[in-house]
Write a protein that holds these residues in place. Structure first.
Motif, PDB file in Angstrom:
ATOM      1  N   HIS C  92      10.886   3.931   5.819  1.00 19.10           N
ATOM      2  CA  HIS C  92       9.622   3.649   5.136  1.00 19.10           C
ATOM      3  C   HIS C  92       9.698   2.449   4.218  1.00 19.10           C
ATOM      4  CE1 HIS C  92       9.539   7.980   6.158  1.00 19.10           C
ATOM      5  NE2 HIS C  92       8.268   7.768   6.406  1.00 19.10           N
ATOM      6  N   PRO C 106       7.087   0.037  -0.820  1.00 22.72           N
ATOM      7  CA  PRO C 106       5.800  -0.332  -0.208  1.00 22.72           C
ATOM      8  C   PRO C 106       4.829   0.830  -0.048  1.00 22.72           C
ATOM      9  CG  PRO C 106       7.618  -0.546   1.356  1.00 22.72           C
ATOM     10  CD  PRO C 106       8.225  -0.317   0.026  1.00 22.72           C
ATOM     11  N   ALA C 107       5.334   2.061   0.087  1.00 22.67           N
ATOM     12  CA  ALA C 107       4.410   3.177   0.310  1.00 22.67           C
ATOM     13  C   ALA C 107       3.840   3.744  -0.983  1.00 22.67           C
ATOM     14  CB  ALA C 107       5.119   4.286   1.089  1.00 22.67           C
ATOM     15  N   ALA C 108       4.366   3.304  -2.125  1.00 23.41           N
ATOM     16  CA  ALA C 108       3.870   3.850  -3.395  1.00 23.41           C
ATOM     17  C   ALA C 108       2.636   3.069  -3.833  1.00 23.41           C
ATOM     18  CB  ALA C 108       4.956   3.763  -4.459  1.00 23.41           C
ATOM     19  N   PRO C 109       1.702   3.735  -4.462  1.00 23.44           N
ATOM     20  CA  PRO C 109       0.511   3.033  -4.939  1.00 23.44           C
ATOM     21  C   PRO C 109       0.913   1.954  -5.944  1.00 23.44           C
ATOM     22  CG  PRO C 109       0.322   5.430  -5.255  1.00 23.44           C
ATOM     23  CD  PRO C 109       1.712   5.151  -4.809  1.00 23.44           C
ATOM     24  N   PRO C 110       0.184   0.825  -5.956  1.00 29.36           N
ATOM     25  CA  PRO C 110       0.486  -0.214  -6.950  1.00 29.36           C
ATOM     26  C   PRO C 110       0.408   0.413  -8.348  1.00 29.36           C
ATOM     27  CG  PRO C 110      -1.208  -0.955  -5.394  1.00 29.36           C
ATOM     28  CD  PRO C 110      -0.985   0.499  -5.142  1.00 29.36           C
ATOM     29  N   HIS C 114       7.234   5.255 -10.028  1.00 27.66           N
ATOM     30  CA  HIS C 114       8.306   5.722  -9.157  1.00 27.66           C
ATOM     31  C   HIS C 114       9.426   4.688  -9.054  1.00 27.66           C
ATOM     32  CE1 HIS C 114       8.699   9.418  -7.115  1.00 27.66           C
ATOM     33  NE2 HIS C 114       8.765   8.968  -5.885  1.00 27.66           N
TER      34      HIS C 114
END
Lengths: 444, 444, 444
Positions: C92, C106-110, C114
């Motif tokens: 991911h 990249p998969a975490a919200p801006p 985290h």
């Protein structure tokens, strides 16, 4: 059927197990003589009853069987130098003779007492009947060597081989004394007697190949032999009687000899005798020493070549005594042959035995078996060996059986229907237990 | 993140584990039908949920799945003879039919009751959709076969394969319902859309290869799909929505079906549907049954040849269904290709999945993971299956789900941004859960 | 001889063992620099002190040594992309730099926090003397790199190799500081001095090959060197004195350097120096880093080619640093050569050492050994390292030894019989501990 504890009791033979202690009271086959061909040749590793050992043949031809690690720093004496009546460690030159005595300690100061106190564990070894036997039990209890008849005849009259097997030794021995399975496992399907003979002769234990057709047919036609057992000092006579074409019975009589020998039930007078001795390597594999002998004459070169190629109970093996057809290649089973020609599709009596015995599992789970009347020999074998092991646990050593009590034969016979096993044995061998020691000067 | 106990609870499925008990309440794929091609042909060994079993097809074409050891002396029936509606042990000829009944006991005296009391453990088997399914649970709870749509279409409209995988089945299934990873694991690097198409088509699940470029781009450009979940009787609808070039959303919608099936999220109308079913062999390896189907038309020979060669979710396998690119050869990873062309350097979507799933370890350690919003499907899957297993521990059997509830589809769709998952499903499939049973005469 | 508990104490080095804790207070060799040749090249798996780790060289040439599993879902970063100063997970896209910091999610919200809280375990790494060293202990106790002289000379003056060994590291190091075994293990049998020279030169550590005959003869003729030991801050000077042709003594002096280095005892002035560093992989195997150096001049291409081929203490290895002659092929022992030419029949000093050390068992059982006066170095080594580990158990960290204290030499010398070891060292090296740091600008 055994409970879990008894199954373990019967099948475990590492040090400090009851069965292991019992086996250690008997001579065990460690190697074929041909595996240590050379004086001062390379030492050879063996594993016996779970113990890693090292064997070597010294300058005088004597064989040593020793613990492999040098007492100095634990280097394996396998890398050692076999020279001048001893094995010298490659690390620092400590040297031991076949009895485990330290005979040179080059790094110790002259006059050091170390040499006299350091000892390498060594087991007594004897070379007899083309086999190197060792004794791993208490030194005050060394028994006589079992006088198996194959060792009493001239070397020219016997043929000895060995093969590896991938299962516990007990289920393999139980297969050998179970003569009921010949109606199935080793059966041929064809109705053409001549073809059956050709196939069967490839894989059977027949000396006279001119007319075994009757026996093949009798065995195939009667899957329920009546069993009878006779105990004697060295083991058990195990007879199974099948119907013939008339009123007589066809007896096939095996022997179990304590604690790890079995003789085949086939030989008619004038035919070849077969026997086997099991050597547990670990609890899940074993060596099987197989021997054929003729009391009456030497084997011919042609017969030896036939054995070399895996005839009868002998297996076709590679240079390391590993069967060519084994568990890793599914015994080269041919399912088309199984459909048309032989009951298993596997070539060779020895290989058929190995396949079915290995298939029982690394150690057969006897808690789930269902024995019947044709398994009587197996039941009696277990009783005999387990009660001997239990007696030893109580401090009762195995009876000091004279080695000559092993000088027996087993084989086949056709007898009148009213004869019991002792009478049949006496008709066939002149003695109810098949004793033939007197023919070899051992007396009665 | 799970604690250690929950991770074990989720992933262990041998006999007497809670998850093992749950799985045993459902039909499990044991073999492809093609693996038992022949009546009275050779039996075949399988291992399912940690249990060693033996399968055979009898004279009438019925399939038996039985405990492999003969109740007599424990010989493996693998060596047996498959003949005249039963499997006959090669050791002493005991014979059993596909239901485990003893149908011949040649060594027992005529009239012996033994035959009626001896029984071989046998599991019910059914052949459906080119797969042999077995049921290993309590006989009073046999469920209906799951009516997966691939089994409802004509055989000509489906393609079924299997492959071995070297890890626990749960992490592999979790990979299949995790549609977020398509933006990475299966991504292509090149900016040339035509080249991307060529590469991706080799490895992707696209039926219509004329214009998948949009989707490839949308997936690559949005690594944060918004997830939504809908539960239903047989499982979960798992939708992930990505940005398109305009205001609409590109939905990729997978299905999880209890307890071990997952459907792929790709198919647009008129494209190929894909599904997978996991069969735990032990806790650290599994078989994955993979199927493609078209409701609308047969597959062409060319399409079948493409699948044979490892197209889409199908893997390129050898004659034993072992993937050609696997953990033992690092999936033939090409680090130069990884630098220039594909995200992984590994050829094939199925192989990319296998590589990353195996790499999580024989059993993924979920005590150290960090899940986020894009892992919602995985979280809901664990809730559903673990609560079912806990209910069974309390004595509550899994709901008796009608087999037809498995007649669903999953796939992709482009929808207006204000539609929720149920609305999108209804637009795409005519039903919020994707139910299509009525098209196959199963009613509503 | 050690008791069972002490043998375990000495030889076990996984996490949370006392010896493991001690070793983790020192720099360990993780790889040769040549094993990570390329910036942004493929990551490489290593196992060190029982821990599975992943190494990679980033865009700037820095080396990272990290825990291999991505904190997200546990995928192995081995399949990751090494790009733009970090390793990106193939599943991911999570990305980590050489220090284990998360640099892209990249998969975490801006705006998600985290990224700042997720951390990948990373060990400090340094590249020095063609080796990548790592430190696995508490971050507040990072010691100085040991200033082994081979790292102080120009790269042209050193040669570094590595080889795999199939036994516990301790018994292998004990073999290296045991100079008594040269009279046996590495001995040649022939009486022809020229032939002995040729054979011995193939396998020995001699720089000047014009007249080493005296030393070969002295070593062969005196199997009982007198040992003397000198402790110093970084380790032990271990001297063994043998008789010469006259009244003088031939000293062979090794060094043990805490906790896992040993220097060879051979070099006369003007000859090549040899040292080795052990890296436990698990408790039953290790890597041995071997280095030769000349303070006076570069190695020639011919000398490097000779080393490549397994000269001296260097082993002949394959592309994976696995010895060509190893435990799996019995070190290609030639029993005829053993009878006629060399003490072992094994080619190569390094291979002779490996054979005898492996043969002591995966972990030597020191409860059964019998040490004598020529084992004094081994006894003192054990005292030093075990007392340091016990001190650490009590909370006493290893003395903060200045890295320069490792700048020592060891070698051979012929001295008058009345000189003690300190005097001999001073004659030979100008310092009783062989310190040469001042020659490299490290002061006294």
């Amino acid at each position: 059927m055994l409970n879990r504890a008894d199954n373990d009791f019967l099948t475990r033979s590492s040090k400090d197990t009851p069965m292991g202690e019992l086996l250690r009271r008997f001579w065990m086959p460690a190697l074929l003589s041909e595996e240590l061909p050379e004086r001062d040749g390379p030492p050879r590793k063996v594993k016996i009853l779970g113990e890693d050992l090292l064997t070597f043949r010294d300058t005088n031809g004597r064989v040593g069987v020793v613990q492999p690690h040098c007492p100095h720093r634990g280097a394996n004496l396998f890398h050692g130098r076999n020279e001048e009546c001893g094995l010298r460690c490659a690390y620092h030159g400590w040297k031991f003779d076949v009895d485990g005595n330290c005979v040179d300690l080059p790094a110790a100061p002259p006059g050091s007492a170390h040499k006299d106190t350091v000892k390498l564990l060594s087991y007594p070894a004897r070379e007899w009947a083309d086999i190197i036997w060792i004794y791993m039990g208490p030194s005050e209890h060394v028994p006589e060597l079992p006088q198996l008849e194959m060792g009493l005849v001239p070397a020219s009259h016997r043929y000895v081989s060995k093969k590896w097997q991938d299962c516990n030794w007990v289920q393999s021995l139980e297969g050998a004394i179970d003569t009921a399975h010949f109606s199935f496992l080793h059966a041929v399907l064809t109705k053409d007697e001549r073809e059956a003979l050709a196939i069967y002769s490839r894989s059977a234990a027949l000396g006279d190949q001119s007319r075994p057709d009757d026996r093949v047919r009798w065995v195939r036609n009667d899957p329920r032999p009546k069993f009878a057992i006779l105990g004697h000092d060295a083991g058990l006579v195990i007879g199974g009687a099948r119907r013939t074409d008339g009123p007589d019975l066809y007896w096939r009589i095996a022997q179990f000899l304590m604690p790890n020998h079995a003789y085949a039930p086939v030989a008619f007078p004038g035919e070849v005798y077969y026997g086997q001795t099991w050597l547990p390597v670990s609890d899940t594999d074993c060596w099987i020493y197989t021997y054929s002998w003729r009391p009456d004459r030497p084997f011919t070169d042609a017969e030896r070549a036939q054995f070399d190629n895996g005839f009868g109970v002998h297996s076709q093996v590679d240079d390391n005594y590993m069967p060519v057809r084994n568990i890793r290649n599914d015994y080269l089973i041919d399912r088309t042959v199984q459909k048309t020609t032989s009951f298993t599709g596997i070539l060779g009596v020895s290989e058929q035995d190995a396949a079915i015995q290995d298939s029982q599992g690394p150690i057969q789970d006897r808690t789930r078996e269902h024995l019947g009347p044709t398994d009587l020999g197996i039941v009696e074998f277990r009783k005999m060996i387990m009660s001997a092991a239990r007696a030893l646990q109580r401090g009762e050593a195995p009876k000091a059986v004279s080695g000559k009590r092993y000088a027996v034969r087993s084989g086949g016979w056709v007898a009148a229907p009213d004869r019991d096993l002792a009478a049949v044995m006496t008709e066939r061998f002149g003695h109810p237990h098949g004793y033939v020691g007197h023919e070899h000067g051992l007396g009665d």
